[in-house]
Design a protein around this motif. Sequence first.
Motif, PDB file in Angstrom:
ATOM      1  N   HIS A  88      60.866  25.224 -10.692  1.00  0.00           N
ATOM      2  CA  HIS A  88      61.832  25.061 -11.779  1.00  0.00           C
ATOM      3  C   HIS A  88      63.260  24.927 -11.263  1.00  0.00           C
ATOM      4  N   ALA A  89      63.609  25.699 -10.244  1.00  0.00           N
ATOM      5  CA  ALA A  89      64.990  25.710  -9.753  1.00  0.00           C
ATOM      6  C   ALA A  89      65.383  24.387  -9.099  1.00  0.00           C
TER       7      ALA A  89
ATOM      8  N   LYS B 250      57.242  34.738  -6.176  1.00  0.00           N
ATOM      9  CA  LYS B 250      56.645  34.150  -7.381  1.00  0.00           C
ATOM     10  C   LYS B 250      55.217  34.646  -7.597  1.00  0.00           C
TER      11      LYS B 250
ATOM     12  N   ASP C  47      63.228  24.489 -18.312  1.00  0.00           N
ATOM     13  CA  ASP C  47      64.234  25.533 -18.098  1.00  0.00           C
ATOM     14  C   ASP C  47      64.333  25.812 -16.598  1.00  0.00           C
ATOM     15  N   ARG C  48      65.472  25.514 -16.007  1.00  0.00           N
ATOM     16  CA  ARG C  48      65.634  25.721 -14.563  1.00  0.00           C
ATOM     17  C   ARG C  48      65.563  27.193 -14.177  1.00  0.00           C
ATOM     18  N   ALA C  49      65.788  28.061 -15.126  1.00  0.00           N
ATOM     19  CA  ALA C  49      65.754  29.500 -14.840  1.00  0.00           C
ATOM     20  C   ALA C  49      64.367  30.103 -15.037  1.00  0.00           C
ATOM     21  N   ALA C  50      63.393  29.292 -15.424  1.00  0.00           N
ATOM     22  CA  ALA C  50      62.045  29.806 -15.660  1.00  0.00           C
ATOM     23  C   ALA C  50      61.431  30.303 -14.353  1.00  0.00           C
ATOM     24  N   VAL C  51      60.478  31.217 -14.480  1.00  0.00           N
ATOM     25  CA  VAL C  51      59.777  31.752 -13.316  1.00  0.00           C
ATOM     26  C   VAL C  51      58.740  30.724 -12.857  1.00  0.00           C
TER      27      VAL C  51
ATOM     28  N   GLU D 236      66.650  19.779 -16.252  1.00  0.00           N
ATOM     29  CA  GLU D 236      66.232  19.928 -17.637  1.00  0.00           C
ATOM     30  C   GLU D 236      66.365  18.580 -18.353  1.00  0.00           C
TER      31      GLU D 236
ATOM     32  N   ASN E  27      55.528  22.455 -13.195  1.00  0.00           N
ATOM     33  CA  ASN E  27      56.487  23.010 -14.154  1.00  0.00           C
ATOM     34  C   ASN E  27      55.899  23.193 -15.545  1.00  0.00           C
TER      35      ASN E  27
END
Length: 348
Positions: free
Chosen positions: A248-249, A75, A240-244, A253, A28
């Motif tokens: 991350h998902a 990804k 950031d859970r929305a990061a590429v 956070e 991450n």
Amino acid sequence: MPQVSDWFGPATTTAPPRVWLLAELGVNHDGSVDRALELTRAAKSAGADAIKLQRFEPDRLLSNQALLADYQTGKADDAAALLRSLVLSVDEMRIIRDAARAAGLKFVVTPFSLADVADLASLEVDAVKIASPDAVNLPLLRESANLGVPMLVSTGTCELAELTATVELLRTHSAGGCIMQCVSSYPTPTDAAALGGIAALATQFGDIPVGYSDHTPDTHTGALAVASGAVVLEKHVTYDRAAVGPDHAVSLEPDTFAEYVRLARQAATMTGPRCKAVLSIENDVRQVSRQSLCATRDLPADHVLTREDLTIKRPGTGLPAAVLMETIGRRLARPVRANDLLLADDLA
């Protein structure tokens, strides 16, 4: 075998918890040392005991036939391209290690290839974590054991019967080890958390501490895992859970990770020792509310007790109710008044 409390030294809180929290930075950091340092600070602020990184080199790990897992699809174009963007060098990891130790955190790393283990030796890691798919990779396990540090082994993708050789290795490992229930799905749906696997591992391998590697999106799963018997928790943390990026998902956070840690610590306190015993805070109620044998009428000395002579009343400071039948037929050593509890010294 060393216990969990021996592995990492004193806890980061004033009262040592029964659960150790590993903040999985994983990949991450997106290949950025600065981002990894940011996540290290977040782990410290949340109250974690350790951070964890992953050591890999794509050329060491991937064959020509390497594939992307479903959760990695989209990804990158292929597995090698994905991993190349996420590599931290040994020198970069050393910077992160030093920052972690300066913050009072332990430094744990996952190797994926035999050559990676030499890098972990260079980094002087505090513990080695084995990823779930490698729980049956005996060459990697044996090489990692040579580091002489605690080994934490996740068990996602594994059947119970496949883990026998792994546990035998942990049993003979001088620095101790922990086997961790895990579901290798990213993220793991709440209804597939499989916390029952913690008890299954503990039952099958009773002398090995059991932990939980948590890939659910929830803040409370760790607390439930602790209540189920986990003594180590591993949880991904991200900025950031929305990061590429692939992980991350499945991560929390900083604010929600801190809540995860808080709930897990609370669960450890609520669970207490894994035994059934009277707590000191119960003694008052135990004495006042339990019931004892009590005389139904005035009874003279030398009287032989009958069932009609005895009833059962509070408090629990006399002969316990459980010995009623054994007391019938006993002779009194002294008189007993009506409605007085019967004491051991009252019997001849």
